[in-house]
Design a protein around this motif. Sequence first.
Motif, mmCIF file in Angstrom:
data_model
loop_
_atom_site.group_PDB
_atom_site.id
_atom_site.type_symbol
_atom_site.label_atom_id
_atom_site.label_comp_id
_atom_site.label_asym_id
_atom_site.label_seq_id
_atom_site.Cartn_x
_atom_site.Cartn_y
_atom_site.Cartn_z
ATOM 1 N N LEU A 54 -4.543 -2.000 -17.423
ATOM 2 C CA LEU A 54 -3.639 -2.086 -16.211
ATOM 3 C C LEU A 54 -4.532 -1.460 -15.288
ATOM 4 O O LEU A 54 -4.985 -0.368 -15.228
ATOM 5 C CB LEU A 54 -2.644 -1.057 -16.733
ATOM 6 N N LYS A 55 -4.371 -2.255 -13.905
ATOM 7 C CA LYS A 55 -4.866 -1.732 -12.607
ATOM 8 C C LYS A 55 -3.712 -1.809 -11.713
ATOM 9 O O LYS A 55 -2.782 -2.806 -11.779
ATOM 10 C CB LYS A 55 -5.966 -2.672 -12.481
ATOM 11 N N GLU A 56 -3.484 -0.832 -10.911
ATOM 12 C CA GLU A 56 -2.361 -0.921 -9.920
ATOM 13 C C GLU A 56 -3.162 -0.988 -8.751
ATOM 14 O O GLU A 56 -3.952 0.039 -8.386
ATOM 15 C CB GLU A 56 -1.665 0.175 -10.085
ATOM 16 N N ALA A 57 -2.612 -1.664 -7.618
ATOM 17 C CA ALA A 57 -3.103 -1.460 -6.267
ATOM 18 C C ALA A 57 -1.753 -1.350 -5.489
ATOM 19 O O ALA A 57 -0.604 -2.011 -5.755
ATOM 20 C CB ALA A 57 -3.584 -3.038 -5.723
ATOM 21 N N ALA A 58 -1.620 -0.197 -4.595
ATOM 22 C CA ALA A 58 -0.337 -0.001 -3.985
ATOM 23 C C ALA A 58 -0.901 0.517 -2.693
ATOM 24 O O ALA A 58 -1.748 1.136 -2.150
ATOM 25 C CB ALA A 58 0.306 1.273 -4.580
ATOM 26 N N GLY A 59 0.047 -0.196 -1.457
ATOM 27 C CA GLY A 59 -0.172 0.359 -0.020
ATOM 28 C C GLY A 59 -0.712 -0.831 0.638
ATOM 29 O O GLY A 59 -1.373 -1.561 0.090
ATOM 30 N N PHE A 60 -0.392 -0.959 1.882
ATOM 31 C CA PHE A 60 -1.094 -2.027 2.600
ATOM 32 C C PHE A 60 -2.332 -1.998 2.783
ATOM 33 O O PHE A 60 -3.143 -3.047 3.180
ATOM 34 C CB PHE A 60 -0.314 -1.940 4.037
ATOM 35 N N GLU A 61 -3.151 -0.818 2.577
ATOM 36 C CA GLU A 61 -4.389 -0.843 2.726
ATOM 37 C C GLU A 61 -5.180 -1.016 1.539
ATOM 38 O O GLU A 61 -6.399 -1.275 1.451
ATOM 39 C CB GLU A 61 -5.048 0.700 3.183
ATOM 40 N N ALA A 62 -4.714 -1.256 0.227
ATOM 41 C CA ALA A 62 -5.219 -1.466 -0.802
ATOM 42 C C ALA A 62 -5.538 -3.166 -1.008
ATOM 43 O O ALA A 62 -5.040 -3.712 -0.392
ATOM 44 C CB ALA A 62 -4.160 -1.108 -1.878
ATOM 45 N N GLU A 63 -6.394 -3.434 -2.232
ATOM 46 C CA GLU A 63 -6.592 -4.881 -2.369
ATOM 47 C C GLU A 63 -6.708 -4.814 -3.822
ATOM 48 O O GLU A 63 -6.869 -4.057 -4.587
ATOM 49 C CB GLU A 63 -7.825 -5.462 -1.712
ATOM 50 N N ILE A 64 -6.445 -6.222 -4.352
ATOM 51 C CA ILE A 64 -6.661 -6.243 -5.738
ATOM 52 C C ILE A 64 -7.723 -7.526 -6.107
ATOM 53 O O ILE A 64 -7.644 -8.678 -5.495
ATOM 54 C CB ILE A 64 -5.332 -6.565 -6.434
ATOM 55 N N THR A 65 -8.542 -7.410 -7.333
ATOM 56 C CA THR A 65 -9.488 -8.262 -7.312
ATOM 57 C C THR A 65 -8.975 -9.048 -8.610
ATOM 58 O O THR A 65 -8.355 -8.622 -9.573
ATOM 59 C CB THR A 65 -10.734 -7.668 -7.659
ATOM 60 N N LEU A 66 -8.778 -10.480 -8.561
ATOM 61 C CA LEU A 66 -8.293 -11.261 -9.363
ATOM 62 C C LEU A 66 -9.639 -12.249 -10.274
ATOM 63 O O LEU A 66 -10.042 -13.008 -9.502
ATOM 64 C CB LEU A 66 -7.477 -12.374 -8.783
ATOM 65 N N PRO A 67 -10.155 -11.692 -11.275
ATOM 66 C CA PRO A 67 -11.224 -11.896 -11.878
ATOM 67 C C PRO A 67 -11.112 -13.625 -12.334
ATOM 68 O O PRO A 67 -11.884 -14.365 -12.192
ATOM 69 C CB PRO A 67 -11.585 -11.270 -13.214
ATOM 70 N N SER A 68 -9.889 -14.025 -12.595
ATOM 71 C CA SER A 68 -9.623 -15.126 -13.210
ATOM 72 C C SER A 68 -9.844 -16.272 -11.863
ATOM 73 O O SER A 68 -10.105 -17.412 -12.221
ATOM 74 C CB SER A 68 -8.403 -15.693 -14.033
ATOM 75 N N LEU A 69 -9.747 -16.014 -10.955
ATOM 76 C CA LEU A 69 -9.789 -16.829 -9.687
ATOM 77 C C LEU A 69 -10.947 -16.599 -8.618
ATOM 78 O O LEU A 69 -11.330 -17.098 -7.642
ATOM 79 C CB LEU A 69 -8.625 -16.709 -8.673
ATOM 80 N N GLY A 70 -11.524 -15.349 -9.190
ATOM 81 C CA GLY A 70 -12.708 -15.047 -8.275
ATOM 82 C C GLY A 70 -12.484 -14.573 -6.733
ATOM 83 O O GLY A 70 -13.261 -14.915 -6.143
ATOM 84 N N VAL A 71 -11.516 -13.856 -6.624
ATOM 85 C CA VAL A 71 -11.027 -13.606 -5.323
ATOM 86 C C VAL A 71 -10.526 -12.138 -5.389
ATOM 87 O O VAL A 71 -10.180 -11.579 -6.192
ATOM 88 C CB VAL A 71 -9.796 -14.434 -4.518
ATOM 89 N N VAL A 72 -10.440 -11.786 -3.839
ATOM 90 C CA VAL A 72 -10.121 -10.375 -3.716
ATOM 91 C C VAL A 72 -8.788 -10.700 -2.730
ATOM 92 O O VAL A 72 -9.061 -11.368 -1.681
ATOM 93 C CB VAL A 72 -11.086 -9.585 -2.978
#
Length: 92
Positions: A54-72
Amino acid sequence: MVIEVLSDSTEAYDRGKKFGQYRQIPSCREYLLVSQTEPRIEQFIRQTNGEWTLKEAAGFEAEITLPSLGVVLPLAEVFAKVQFAPGRLRSG
C-alpha cells in the motif's frame, strides 16, 4: 489496473470483498481507491512475490506514480474540479 471512487455506501465493500475478488485476477497489478471527500488516493500494487503493498498520496501537493501506466499523477490535477464539502478535509 482497477480504479474505484469511494462512496460512503460502497467503501467497505470496495476495500473488502471486491478487492479480494480483484486479487484473484492474475493480470490485476494495481488497485486504486480514490476518495471523493478529500484529495487522497490509496494505491495497492501487486509485488512479484504476489504480495500487495500500500502507498498513499494525500493532499493537493502530493503525487502518485502508476507503474503499470508509466505516469505520475499530481493530485492537484486529479482533483482540480472537485468541490469538497467544508470541514471534510484533513489537514496534511
